[in-house]
Enzyme design. Sequence first.
Site, PDB file in Angstrom:
ATOM      1  N   GLU A  97       0.854  -1.190   0.000  1.00 35.07           N
ATOM      2  CA  GLU A  97       0.000   0.000   0.000  1.00 35.07           C
ATOM      3  C   GLU A  97       0.890   1.239   0.000  1.00 35.07           C
ATOM      4  OE1 GLU A  97      -3.175   0.611  -0.201  1.00 35.07           O
ATOM      5  OE2 GLU A  97      -4.174  -1.310   0.213  1.00 35.07           O
ATOM      6  N   HIS A 139      -3.401  -2.627  -8.566  1.00 33.62           N
ATOM      7  CA  HIS A 139      -4.708  -3.166  -8.180  1.00 33.62           C
ATOM      8  C   HIS A 139      -5.721  -3.019  -9.315  1.00 33.62           C
ATOM      9  CE1 HIS A 139      -7.726  -3.596  -4.566  1.00 33.62           C
ATOM     10  NE2 HIS A 139      -7.663  -4.661  -5.326  1.00 33.62           N
TER      11      HIS A 139
HETATM   12 ZN    ZN Z   1      -5.957  -1.316  -3.796  1.00 33.39          ZN
END
Ligand code: ZN
Length: 257
Positions: A97, A139
């Site tokens: 992240e 993602h």
């Molecule tokens: Zn994500």
Amino acid sequence: MTALDIRERPSPNHDSRGEPPHVRPINMLVLHYTGMPSAAAALDRLCDPAARVSAHYMVEEDGVVWRLVPEARRAFHAGVSFWQGERDLNFVSIGVEIVNPGHEWGYRPFPPTQMAAVERLCRDILSRHRIPPYRVVGHSDIAPDRKADPGELFDWPRLARAGIGLWPLPAPGLARRRGRGVGVIERAGALADLARIGYGVSIGTEEVALAAFQRRFRPERWDGRLDGETSGRLTEMRMAVEAAQAAETQRRRTRFN
Ligand SMILES: [Zn+2]
């Protein structure tokens, strides 16, 4: 290059990657943005048992790296996802992240200090796991109907120059019809390239997958429209994937002979 400064903040949100003989090897790296108003809020959420989300690492804008989940465990970052014929990608991936408010809270460029830390962390991960370059993804690549992260401002070319993921090189002689539409046959070829690269392409969702491809590989415009420029990039990227896959096959052969 300075050493990685990793801080520990264990998240309870992880489980087993599977029990023998059903353990799938780690062979994928998935990059995200946090999409939260602040780094502190993101860190809290990634460690909140009620949220059931996590990642292995989080990288702040000032370059501080947090380790949340051990790599040997399955973190919960990919969700419903698809790449190169495979689903349930949390089992095989490491998730990172990257702090950024995201499109919902004020999307902004990723600072160079943060990108340098992302680069060092990714190189470190790639040095420890056999992750082919065509399996370093965002993602949005693996969940294009739900996700836009890390988004069009993310510096994928920089990472590719550092050996992290692929960036398509201009193919000599490939005609570019910037802004123009493409014919039926070229469209069929382009969608085949999109699927060959790894995107989930099905009837009715082509535009969503095309927009995800553009967001990453043609960030100037990601409207999901297949113009000549996008078609050319798709060809170049498909060639880059095939070359990398051939190299990977060759490497395996050398190792097992
Ligand atoms: Zn994500």
